[in-house]
Design a protein around this motif. Structure first.
Motif, PDB file in Angstrom:
ATOM      1  N   SER A   1     -14.295   0.474  52.834  1.00 27.02           N
ATOM      2  CA  SER A   1     -15.200   0.594  53.976  1.00 27.02           C
ATOM      3  C   SER A   1     -15.294   2.003  54.535  1.00 27.02           C
ATOM      4  O   SER A   1     -16.244   2.318  55.263  1.00 27.02           O
ATOM      5  N   VAL A   2     -14.318   2.859  54.208  1.00 25.78           N
ATOM      6  CA  VAL A   2     -14.322   4.216  54.768  1.00 25.78           C
ATOM      7  C   VAL A   2     -14.411   5.282  53.685  1.00 25.78           C
ATOM      8  O   VAL A   2     -14.542   6.467  54.006  1.00 25.78           O
ATOM      9  N   LYS A   3     -14.360   4.875  52.436  1.00 22.84           N
ATOM     10  CA  LYS A   3     -14.375   5.833  51.339  1.00 22.84           C
ATOM     11  C   LYS A   3     -15.638   6.686  51.395  1.00 22.84           C
ATOM     12  O   LYS A   3     -16.743   6.182  51.574  1.00 22.84           O
ATOM     13  N   GLY A   4     -15.446   7.994  51.259  1.00 18.44           N
ATOM     14  CA  GLY A   4     -16.567   8.919  51.314  1.00 18.44           C
ATOM     15  C   GLY A   4     -16.915   9.389  52.708  1.00 18.44           C
ATOM     16  O   GLY A   4     -17.686  10.338  52.875  1.00 18.44           O
ATOM     17  N   ARG A   5     -16.358   8.726  53.732  1.00 15.75           N
ATOM     18  CA  ARG A   5     -16.634   9.117  55.120  1.00 15.75           C
ATOM     19  C   ARG A   5     -15.384   9.650  55.821  1.00 15.75           C
ATOM     20  O   ARG A   5     -15.484  10.523  56.685  1.00 15.75           O
ATOM     21  N   PHE A   6     -14.229   9.109  55.479  1.00 17.69           N
ATOM     22  CA  PHE A   6     -12.976   9.508  56.118  1.00 17.69           C
ATOM     23  C   PHE A   6     -12.135  10.323  55.134  1.00 17.69           C
ATOM     24  O   PHE A   6     -12.158  10.067  53.922  1.00 17.69           O
ATOM     25  N   THR A   7     -11.365  11.254  55.673  1.00 17.70           N
ATOM     26  CA  THR A   7     -10.451  12.045  54.856  1.00 17.70           C
ATOM     27  C   THR A   7      -9.099  12.133  55.553  1.00 17.70           C
ATOM     28  O   THR A   7      -9.022  12.550  56.706  1.00 17.70           O
ATOM     29  N   ILE A   8      -8.050  11.751  54.830  1.00  9.47           N
ATOM     30  CA  ILE A   8      -6.700  11.848  55.368  1.00  9.47           C
ATOM     31  C   ILE A   8      -6.059  13.114  54.814  1.00  9.47           C
ATOM     32  O   ILE A   8      -6.268  13.486  53.649  1.00  9.47           O
ATOM     33  N   SER A   9      -5.269  13.778  55.649  1.00  6.90           N
ATOM     34  CA  SER A   9      -4.555  14.978  55.215  1.00  6.90           C
ATOM     35  C   SER A   9      -3.243  15.058  55.975  1.00  6.90           C
ATOM     36  O   SER A   9      -3.058  14.371  56.986  1.00  6.90           O
ATOM     37  N   ARG A  10      -2.337  15.893  55.484  1.00  4.36           N
ATOM     38  CA  ARG A  10      -1.057  16.047  56.172  1.00  4.36           C
ATOM     39  C   ARG A  10      -0.591  17.491  56.082  1.00  4.36           C
ATOM     40  O   ARG A  10      -0.939  18.220  55.154  1.00  4.36           O
ATOM     41  N   ASP A  11       0.230  17.868  57.065  1.00  5.82           N
ATOM     42  CA  ASP A  11       0.854  19.179  57.104  1.00  5.82           C
ATOM     43  C   ASP A  11       2.349  18.932  57.287  1.00  5.82           C
ATOM     44  O   ASP A  11       2.808  18.650  58.405  1.00  5.82           O
ATOM     45  N   ASN A  12       3.094  19.016  56.203  1.00  2.56           N
ATOM     46  CA  ASN A  12       4.531  18.725  56.283  1.00  2.56           C
ATOM     47  C   ASN A  12       5.286  19.775  57.083  1.00  2.56           C
ATOM     48  O   ASN A  12       6.365  19.496  57.616  1.00  2.56           O
ATOM     49  N   GLY A  13       4.736  20.972  57.172  1.00  2.00           N
ATOM     50  CA  GLY A  13       5.378  22.008  57.968  1.00  2.00           C
ATOM     51  C   GLY A  13       5.285  21.737  59.461  1.00  2.00           C
ATOM     52  O   GLY A  13       6.138  22.175  60.232  1.00  2.00           O
ATOM     53  N   LYS A  14       4.251  20.984  59.853  1.00  2.00           N
ATOM     54  CA  LYS A  14       4.044  20.673  61.274  1.00  2.00           C
ATOM     55  C   LYS A  14       4.311  19.202  61.587  1.00  2.00           C
ATOM     56  O   LYS A  14       4.101  18.774  62.721  1.00  2.00           O
ATOM     57  N   ASN A  15       4.772  18.440  60.588  1.00  2.00           N
ATOM     58  CA  ASN A  15       5.031  17.009  60.787  1.00  2.00           C
ATOM     59  C   ASN A  15       3.815  16.309  61.376  1.00  2.00           C
ATOM     60  O   ASN A  15       3.927  15.542  62.359  1.00  2.00           O
ATOM     61  N   ARG A  16       2.687  16.514  60.761  1.00  2.00           N
ATOM     62  CA  ARG A  16       1.445  15.986  61.314  1.00  2.00           C
ATOM     63  C   ARG A  16       0.570  15.405  60.199  1.00  2.00           C
ATOM     64  O   ARG A  16       0.465  15.980  59.114  1.00  2.00           O
ATOM     65  N   VAL A  17      -0.071  14.299  60.506  1.00  2.00           N
ATOM     66  CA  VAL A  17      -1.059  13.703  59.609  1.00  2.00           C
ATOM     67  C   VAL A  17      -2.356  13.544  60.394  1.00  2.00           C
ATOM     68  O   VAL A  17      -2.327  13.257  61.595  1.00  2.00           O
ATOM     69  N   SER A  18      -3.463  13.777  59.714  1.00  2.00           N
ATOM     70  CA  SER A  18      -4.770  13.740  60.377  1.00  2.00           C
ATOM     71  C   SER A  18      -5.723  12.812  59.637  1.00  2.00           C
ATOM     72  O   SER A  18      -5.533  12.533  58.450  1.00  2.00           O
ATOM     73  N   LEU A  19      -6.718  12.353  60.365  1.00  2.00           N
ATOM     74  CA  LEU A  19      -7.771  11.534  59.780  1.00  2.00           C
ATOM     75  C   LEU A  19      -9.105  12.074  60.283  1.00  2.00           C
ATOM     76  O   LEU A  19      -9.419  11.930  61.470  1.00  2.00           O
ATOM     77  N   GLN A  20      -9.839  12.713  59.406  1.00  3.36           N
ATOM     78  CA  GLN A  20     -11.175  13.199  59.739  1.00  3.36           C
ATOM     79  C   GLN A  20     -12.161  12.068  59.472  1.00  3.36           C
ATOM     80  O   GLN A  20     -12.229  11.564  58.345  1.00  3.36           O
ATOM     81  N   MET A  21     -12.895  11.686  60.497  1.00  5.71           N
ATOM     82  CA  MET A  21     -13.825  10.567  60.388  1.00  5.71           C
ATOM     83  C   MET A  21     -15.245  11.060  60.618  1.00  5.71           C
ATOM     84  O   MET A  21     -15.562  11.547  61.710  1.00  5.71           O
ATOM     85  N   ASN A  22     -16.062  10.964  59.605  1.00  3.54           N
ATOM     86  CA  ASN A  22     -17.458  11.399  59.663  1.00  3.54           C
ATOM     87  C   ASN A  22     -18.384  10.200  59.497  1.00  3.54           C
ATOM     88  O   ASN A  22     -17.970   9.136  59.037  1.00  3.54           O
ATOM     89  N   SER A  23     -19.632  10.398  59.857  1.00  4.81           N
ATOM     90  CA  SER A  23     -20.649   9.346  59.718  1.00  4.81           C
ATOM     91  C   SER A  23     -20.160   8.022  60.298  1.00  4.81           C
ATOM     92  O   SER A  23     -20.257   6.966  59.665  1.00  4.81           O
ATOM     93  N   LEU A  24     -19.648   8.098  61.494  1.00  4.80           N
ATOM     94  CA  LEU A  24     -19.055   6.915  62.114  1.00  4.80           C
ATOM     95  C   LEU A  24     -20.093   5.844  62.393  1.00  4.80           C
ATOM     96  O   LEU A  24     -21.257   6.138  62.703  1.00  4.80           O
TER      97      LEU A  24
END
Length: 123
Positions: free
Chosen positions: A63-86
């Motif tokens: 349902s989110v493929k092609g619209r959402f992107t998950i990424s992480r920064d292990n140096g900052k202990n952070r994970v993000s979710l970019q959500m487009n075309s909501l």
């Protein structure tokens, strides 16, 4: 103790974008698969996306493929979710979670959860 704290939720019009972040503490972040789940009122919690500890592999719900992107920064202990075309159907409370298992899509496999952040998409 382990803490996962989400941020970045809010109200957005259909077609817009939001970026969610999850700050982790109290765990060896780079050893955990990180996932995003969501739960709409009256519905079960559902898998959205997950990323391997190294960041080299990701998986998404159809349902989110092609619209959402998950990424992480292990140096900052952070994970993000970019959500487009909501879309209005993306409206839910979004949770980040951490696990060291092998099934990334099942909530029961996750060891730690954040408190959630509300995402509301208006039509």
């Amino acid at each position: 103790q382990v803490q996962l704290v989400e941020s970045g939720g809010g109200l957005v019009q259909a077609g817009g974008s939001l970026r969610l972040s999850c700050a982790a503490s109290g765990l060896t972040f780079s050893s955990y698969v990180m996932g995003w789940f969501r739960q709409a009122p009256g519905k079960e919690r559902e898998f959205v996306a997950a990323i391997k500890w190294s960041g080299s592999s990701t998986i998404y719900a159809d349902s989110v493929k092609g619209r959402f992107t998950i990424s992480r920064d292990n140096g900052k202990n952070r994970v993000s979710l970019q959500m487009n075309s909501l879309k209005p159907e993306d409206t839910a409370v979004y949770y980040c979670a951490a696990e060291r298992g092998t099934d990334w899509t099942k909530p029961a496999e996750y060891d730690y959860w954040g408190q959630g952040t509300q995402v509301t998409v208006s039509s």
